[in-house]
Scaffold this motif. Structure first.
Motif, PDB file in Angstrom:
ATOM      1  N   UNK A  10       0.819  -1.219   0.000  1.00  0.00           N
ATOM      2  CA  UNK A  10       0.000   0.000   0.000  1.00  0.00           C
ATOM      3  C   UNK A  10       0.854   1.272   0.000  1.00  0.00           C
ATOM      4  N   UNK A  11       2.144   1.148   0.336  1.00  0.00           N
ATOM      5  CA  UNK A  11       3.026   2.321   0.359  1.00  0.00           C
ATOM      6  C   UNK A  11       3.756   2.543  -0.963  1.00  0.00           C
ATOM      7  N   UNK A  12       3.682   1.583  -1.868  1.00  0.00           N
ATOM      8  CA  UNK A  12       4.465   1.673  -3.102  1.00  0.00           C
ATOM      9  C   UNK A  12       4.151   2.911  -3.946  1.00  0.00           C
ATOM     10  N   UNK A  13       2.877   3.306  -4.111  1.00  0.00           N
ATOM     11  CA  UNK A  13       2.636   4.536  -4.892  1.00  0.00           C
ATOM     12  C   UNK A  13       3.328   5.753  -4.288  1.00  0.00           C
ATOM     13  N   UNK A  14       3.247   5.895  -2.954  1.00  0.00           N
ATOM     14  CA  UNK A  14       3.910   7.018  -2.284  1.00  0.00           C
ATOM     15  C   UNK A  14       5.422   6.919  -2.449  1.00  0.00           C
ATOM     16  N   UNK A 123      -4.399   8.100   8.824  1.00  0.00           N
ATOM     17  CA  UNK A 123      -4.367   7.426   7.539  1.00  0.00           C
ATOM     18  C   UNK A 123      -4.531   8.364   6.369  1.00  0.00           C
ATOM     19  N   UNK A 124      -4.593   9.673   6.612  1.00  0.00           N
ATOM     20  CA  UNK A 124      -4.714  10.657   5.549  1.00  0.00           C
ATOM     21  C   UNK A 124      -3.614  10.446   4.521  1.00  0.00           C
ATOM     22  N   UNK A 125      -3.982  10.458   3.243  1.00  0.00           N
ATOM     23  CA  UNK A 125      -3.031  10.144   2.170  1.00  0.00           C
ATOM     24  C   UNK A 125      -1.851  11.105   2.147  1.00  0.00           C
ATOM     25  N   UNK A 128       0.492  10.358   5.059  1.00  0.00           N
ATOM     26  CA  UNK A 128       1.211   9.107   4.787  1.00  0.00           C
ATOM     27  C   UNK A 128       2.321   9.332   3.773  1.00  0.00           C
ATOM     28  N   UNK A 129       2.005  10.097   2.719  1.00  0.00           N
ATOM     29  CA  UNK A 129       3.011  10.410   1.705  1.00  0.00           C
ATOM     30  C   UNK A 129       4.163  11.196   2.310  1.00  0.00           C
ATOM     31  N   UNK A 130       3.863  12.204   3.126  1.00  0.00           N
ATOM     32  CA  UNK A 130       4.913  13.047   3.701  1.00  0.00           C
ATOM     33  C   UNK A 130       5.842  12.247   4.602  1.00  0.00           C
ATOM     34  N   UNK A 131       5.289  11.327   5.393  1.00  0.00           N
ATOM     35  CA  UNK A 131       6.132  10.488   6.252  1.00  0.00           C
ATOM     36  C   UNK A 131       7.139   9.693   5.408  1.00  0.00           C
ATOM     37  N   UNK A 132       6.654   9.092   4.335  1.00  0.00           N
ATOM     38  CA  UNK A 132       7.533   8.297   3.470  1.00  0.00           C
ATOM     39  C   UNK A 132       8.529   9.188   2.750  1.00  0.00           C
ATOM     40  N   UNK A 133       8.061  10.330   2.240  1.00  0.00           N
ATOM     41  CA  UNK A 133       8.915  11.265   1.512  1.00  0.00           C
ATOM     42  C   UNK A 133      10.043  11.788   2.401  1.00  0.00           C
ATOM     43  N   UNK A 134       9.713  12.141   3.629  1.00  0.00           N
ATOM     44  CA  UNK A 134      10.706  12.674   4.566  1.00  0.00           C
ATOM     45  C   UNK A 134      11.744  11.615   4.900  1.00  0.00           C
ATOM     46  N   UNK A 135      11.276  10.451   5.278  1.00  0.00           N
ATOM     47  CA  UNK A 135      12.209   9.394   5.665  1.00  0.00           C
ATOM     48  C   UNK A 135      13.114   9.004   4.494  1.00  0.00           C
ATOM     49  N   UNK A 136      12.546   8.889   3.305  1.00  0.00           N
ATOM     50  CA  UNK A 136      13.332   8.508   2.131  1.00  0.00           C
ATOM     51  C   UNK A 136      14.434   9.529   1.861  1.00  0.00           C
TER      52      UNK A 136
END
Length: 217
Positions: A10-14, A123-125, A128-136
């Motif tokens: 479910x995280x792959x698009x982000x 669970x807001x999209x 969720x995107x920002x968490x992944x974007x920041x960590x990456x």
């Protein structure tokens, strides 16, 4: 069913969107800094662009999705065109990782602002995107500063090698990727590069959050 990807499905698009942005800014920063120091090689090859398709290496992108690490197409640099060769090379190498740190910093500001400074796992999209974007982007910043060829960190430290040191180390550069695979995919990870990420990623993230909470609230 075993987990095939390095990230939940479910995280792959982000993740993919984050990679396209992060890789593009990273390589664009290299190209822009090279041009500032007099090397127009990347510009002439169409790499002075934020278009992800001129920077992304498909195999490298898939490796991030599957194995958790990967790469973009390296930005071409002609050191002989640089006005200040050593200084230029160092700044060009640092520009990529610093661009990822800046992206993470900006995204943290957006995250802190929209969450009103609360620690939410909604669970807001967008969140969720920002968490992944920041960590990456924080991971890319740290990863690229590892002093192993062909990473940016190695390009920085190698500028300060003596010619004798370079001649001794150069034959070993071909084994750098194998060395990294051993460090990343074996238990050696837990005693080598693992602790670096485990300490620096949360420390940088916490520091950024604290800065924006002081500014905004």
């Amino acid at each position: 069913m075993p987990q095939f990807f390095a990230y939940p499905l479910e995280e792959l698009p982000y993740l993919i969107i984050s990679l396209l942005i992060a890789f593009s800014f990273h390589e664009w920063a290299h190209a822009l800094t090279a041009l500032a120091f007099g090397d127009d090689t990347a510009k002439n090859e169409g790499r002075l662009s934020l278009n992800p398709f001129v920077h992304v290496d498909i195999i490298g992108l898939l490796m991030v999705v599957i194995a958790g690490f990967g790469w973009a197409r390296p930005t071409p640099v002609n050191r002989f065109k640089l006005k200040h060769r050593r200084l230029g090379s160092v700044f060009i190498s640092l520009a990529g990782p610093i661009s990822n740190l800046l992206l993470a910093f900006i995204a943290v500001g957006v995250l802190v602002f929209i969450t009103n400074g609360t620690d939410t796992t909604s669970g807001d999209a967008l969140i969720s995107f920002l968490y992944i974007f920041i960590r990456l982007n924080i991971v890319l910043f740290i990863f690229n500063l590892i002093p192993l060829p062909p990473l940016d960190g190695y390009q920085v430290v190698s500028e300060f090698f003596t010619q004798r040191m370079k001649s001794r180390i150069q034959p070993l550069e071909q084994y750098a990727f194998l060395i990294f695979l051993i460090l990343a995919l074996t238990p050696l990870y837990d005693i080598t590069i693992g602790p670096i990420f485990n300490i620096l990623v949360p420390s940088l993230l916490t520091g950024m959050v604290d800065i924006f909470q002081m500014i905004l609230f």
